[in-house]
Design a protein around this motif. Structure first.
Motif, PDB file in Angstrom:
ATOM      1  N   GLY A  84       0.809  -1.090   0.058  1.00 28.93           N
ATOM      2  CA  GLY A  84      -0.106  -0.073  -0.101  1.00 28.93           C
ATOM      3  C   GLY A  84       0.575   1.495  -0.297  1.00 28.93           C
ATOM      4  N   SER A  85       1.935   1.070  -0.202  1.00 30.55           N
ATOM      5  CA  SER A  85       3.486   2.418   0.250  1.00 30.55           C
ATOM      6  C   SER A  85       3.699   2.541  -1.575  1.00 30.55           C
ATOM      7  N   ALA A  86       3.511   3.839  -1.971  1.00 29.56           N
ATOM      8  CA  ALA A  86       3.692   4.238  -3.484  1.00 29.56           C
ATOM      9  C   ALA A  86       4.948   4.245  -3.169  1.00 29.56           C
ATOM     10  N   SER A  87       5.736   4.870  -2.352  1.00 24.88           N
ATOM     11  CA  SER A  87       7.336   4.907  -1.909  1.00 24.88           C
ATOM     12  C   SER A  87       8.319   3.410  -1.842  1.00 24.88           C
ATOM     13  N   LYS A  88       7.652   2.476  -1.807  1.00 26.54           N
ATOM     14  CA  LYS A  88       7.652   1.403  -1.442  1.00 26.54           C
ATOM     15  C   LYS A  88       7.404   0.643  -3.092  1.00 26.54           C
ATOM     16  N   GLN A  89       6.672   0.909  -3.551  1.00 27.97           N
ATOM     17  CA  GLN A  89       6.315  -0.369  -4.835  1.00 27.97           C
ATOM     18  C   GLN A  89       6.824   0.771  -5.990  1.00 27.97           C
ATOM     19  N   ILE A  90       7.749   1.913  -5.562  1.00 30.71           N
ATOM     20  CA  ILE A  90       9.291   3.161  -6.139  1.00 30.71           C
ATOM     21  C   ILE A  90      10.011   1.663  -6.020  1.00 30.71           C
ATOM     22  N   GLN A  91      10.195   1.824  -4.783  1.00 28.49           N
ATOM     23  CA  GLN A  91      11.665   0.953  -4.425  1.00 28.49           C
ATOM     24  C   GLN A  91      11.700  -0.614  -4.960  1.00 28.49           C
ATOM     25  N   ASP A  92      10.547  -0.879  -4.801  1.00 23.73           N
ATOM     26  CA  ASP A  92      10.404  -2.923  -5.860  1.00 23.73           C
ATOM     27  C   ASP A  92      10.727  -2.965  -7.093  1.00 23.73           C
ATOM     28  N   ILE A  93      10.575  -1.540  -8.040  1.00 24.66           N
ATOM     29  CA  ILE A  93       9.725  -1.491  -9.316  1.00 24.66           C
ATOM     30  C   ILE A  93      11.238  -1.325  -9.700  1.00 24.66           C
ATOM     31  N   ASP A  94      12.293  -0.008  -8.698  1.00 29.49           N
ATOM     32  CA  ASP A  94      14.047  -0.730  -9.350  1.00 29.49           C
ATOM     33  C   ASP A  94      14.434  -1.694  -8.669  1.00 29.49           C
ATOM     34  N   ASN A  95      14.184  -2.578  -7.855  1.00 32.79           N
ATOM     35  CA  ASN A  95      14.288  -3.745  -7.934  1.00 32.79           C
ATOM     36  C   ASN A  95      14.638  -4.794  -8.744  1.00 32.79           C
ATOM     37  N   LEU A  96      12.787  -5.065  -9.151  1.00 31.60           N
ATOM     38  CA  LEU A  96      13.141  -5.592 -10.222  1.00 31.60           C
ATOM     39  C   LEU A  96      13.955  -5.501 -11.678  1.00 31.60           C
TER      40      LEU A  96
END
Ligand code: GZL
Length: 631
Positions: A84-96
């Motif tokens: 549910g966190s946009a900042s975490k989703q951005i981090q997830d995308i960078d990791n992917l």
């Protein structure tokens, strides 16, 4: 080749370990790869960034994506949960991305914040499929999602019919106010009940979408619940809590429940309807199957990938729940029988139309489909005759590109009565009652957006610095959806830019001669005082250009000319410096159409709409693209 695959395989394992380590250290909650850790020969990795895994349907999406991916030996999937966190989703995308994914599927947490990130990934050349929540703009590869307003409206309409003249009282459970889909469904639901004077809505605020919250609330509100006729909730999760609470109070026979989602699975919407505990559910197809289908097309650089796929939602109650469950479980049953399609084509009025016909004929051959095409020369009567002949012939599917929007109800009812599904191709129709479901899906362009793009280009490239710029609008044929909708989109952006006005507008029927005639008739009555011509297709623009030149008026010099279609002839005119801009309307819809026909015949659920991918071109890029044009 094997060596290369081996190498990729070993790199994959090392990267996977590194990613899992990084994600676990970074507090990221990664859902381990369902299959990447043990698949030989993986050649493509799909990264999935899920907004959260709290909502059942999001879990269902991940499961559906995995089920589909497991069917392919050379595809691997890596999923992340942004909690549910946009900042975490951005981090997830960078990791992917760091992990080396070849394509990203994302269901965004926050449309605005994630829209920028999605654009960044897309612009970096990684294909992006956005699911469920649409971001602004079109800086992604493909959007797949439901129309949540329609879903809520369908539920509301069902309840209005259920209560009839007598009317009654309805509780509407409000789950999580931050949920975009919940807000849209409630909005559609209320809109449907607005007309019903005899129904009272009682909104009950939960604040969350959980089963337990719904259960506790219904128990606590027993005094109110005893007096109502229906409880509406916009998710299967809440509906289960409601059904359990009603049963524990002995009210489950007195008070009906209607919900949205209609997922398969124990105690999900379909199951609750089958059990008789839920009066009806509005299905919200998850789109996982479609996402993997299109992801493969994108990874294989196949033509015909659309821009948007709007998933169809249906009312499911005791009358059709078994049929719905069977259809959802239907595999692509290719029984080898040759599919017969009757296609009623508008005519041969433009280069666009010729390219469209060619695309359809070529794709029919490629998909081994028996195509019977009738050309109507822009006559609706001829289209009626063609459709009736297809019904008589007993084709499997009828496809229509309608010359005008209205007047189709009777002949479409005849096709429905004959049990022949109808797909609308290129243009759509307006029917008296959408709930009759006279057509299965619409495949074509977003004409309103095309009109907006034309006026946006003018706003950005034709300065209104010397007073009000006068625009001549050359429209297609009266009553056609591209005519009406391009005009609508154009005027929407025009209204935001006071330095421009449409000072003259006339119909050119989408033909070269029609465009020439509009300019000729104007010049017969006026001195030339037009700054800009907006032509709704290339053929009319080219006809207008011929007439301008015959009168010594320099196209693109004395008057800017913006057109729609972006055919090769338009690119040639841009290279010659005569046409200023061409907004694309892609006629190459044959592959998508034949895929839809094949899916329809195999019993698959048809999307509500499939919208083609389109761009805007002007003289600055015309020379670069002209050799790549497919039409
Ligand atoms: C648009 C199509 C229109 C084209 C014209 O999808 O229906 O009709 O823009 C064609 O060129 O005649």
């Amino acid at each position: 080749m094997t060596k290369v695959l081996k190498t990729k395989w070993h790199i994959l394992c090392v990267l996977a370990a590194a990613l899992l380590l990084a994600l676990s250290m970074g507090g990221c909650h990664v859902i381990p790869m369902s299959d990447g850790g043990n698949k030989e020969g993986v050649t493509s990795i799909i990264g999935v960034s899920q907004a959260n895994m709290r909502e059942e349907w999001r879990v269902a999406l991940i499961n559906e994506l995995r089920e589909e991916t497991d069917k392919y030996e050379d595809i691997s999937i890596v999923t992340t949960d942004a909690t549910g966190s946009a900042s975490k989703q951005i981090q997830d995308i960078d990791n992917l991305i760091g992990f080396g994914i070849d394509l990203l599927i994302i269901s965004p947490c926050d449309e605005k914040i994630m829209g920028d990130k999605i654009k960044e990934v897309h612009d970096a050349g990684i294909p992006v499929i956005v699911m469920d929540r649409a971001v602004e703009g079109f800086d992604y590869t493909l959007y797949i999602g439901p129309d949540n307003e329609v879903i809520g409206m369908q539920a509301g309409t069902y309840i209005v019919d259920l209560l009839g003249e007598k009317g009654g009282d309805v509780i509407a459970l409000v789950g999580n106010p931050a949920s975009v889909q919940g807000t849209e469904r409630l909005s559609g639901f209320k809109a449907a009940l607005e007309e019903a004077q005899n129904i009272n809505i009682h909104e009950v605020y939960l604040g969350t979408e959980s089963k337990d919250a719904a259960y506790d609330m219904i128990l606590a509100a027993k005094n109110m619940v005893e007096k109502v006729d229906v409880i509406f909730t916009y998710s299967d999760t809440m509906a289960l809590g409601v059904c359990d609470a009603l049963r524990s109070m002995g009210l489950d026979r007195k008070v009906m429940t209607v919900d949205c989602d209609g997922f398969k699975g124990v105690d999900e919407g379909l199951d609750l309807v089958s059990q008789g505990r839920l009066k009806a559910t509005v299905s919200c197809p998850i789109g996982g199957k479609e996402a993997i289908d299109y992801a493969l097309s994108i990874l294989n650089n196949e033509s015909g990938v659309p821009k948007q796929v709007i998933l169809r939602s249906n009312i499911i109650d005791s009358s059709n729940v078994e049929e719905s469950i069977n259809r959802i479980n239907a595999q692509t049953a290719d029984d080898g029988k040759k599919i017969r399609v009757g296609y009623s084509q508008v005519g041969q009025e433009s280069n666009w139309r010729l390219a469209n016909t060619k695309s359809i004929e070529e794709s029919a051959k490629e998909f081994n489909i028996d195509l019977h095409m009738e050309i109507a020369d822009q006559s609706q009567e001829k289209q009626f005759e063609a459709i009736r002949s297809f019904i008589k012939e007993g084709v499997d599917v009828i496809v229509v590109s309608p010359v005008v929007e209205t007047g189709w109800d009777e002949v479409l009812r005849e096709a429905k009565a004959a049990g022949i599904p109808v797909i609308m191709s290129d243009r759509n129709v307006v029917v008296e009652n959408r709930e009759e479901n006279l057509t299965t899906t619409y495949l074509g362009a977003d004409f309103v957006e095309e009109g907006r793009r034309a006026m946006r280009w003018i706003r950005d490239n034709v300065a209104a610095d010397g007073g009000t710029m006068k625009i001549m609008e050359i429209m297609g044929n009266t009553g056609a959806s591209p005519t009406e909708e391009r005009d609508q989109g154009f005027r929407e952006i025009l209204s935001e830019n006071p330095g421009y006005e449409i000072s003259y507008s006339d119909y050119g029927d989408f033909t070269f001669e029609g465009g020439r005639k509009v300019v000729s008739e104007y010049l017969a009555q006026h001195e030339w005082d037009i700054d800009i011509i907006f032509s709704q297709n290339d053929d009319m623009a080219l006809g207008a250009i011929e007439e301008l030149k015959a009168h010594g008026i320099r196209p693109d010099e004395d008057v800017k000319i913006i057109s729609v279609d972006a055919t090769t002839e338009a690119f040639e005119a841009m290279v010659r410096g005569e046409l200023s801009c061409a907004v694309e309307c892609n006629p190459i819809i044959g592959p998508q159409l034949m895929k839809a026909v094949r899916d329809l015949c195999s019993g698959k659920q048809m999307p509500f709409r499939i919208i083609t991918d389109e761009k805007v071109y002007d003289q600055s890029v015309a020379d670069d693209y002209i050799r790549k044009r497919l039409y």
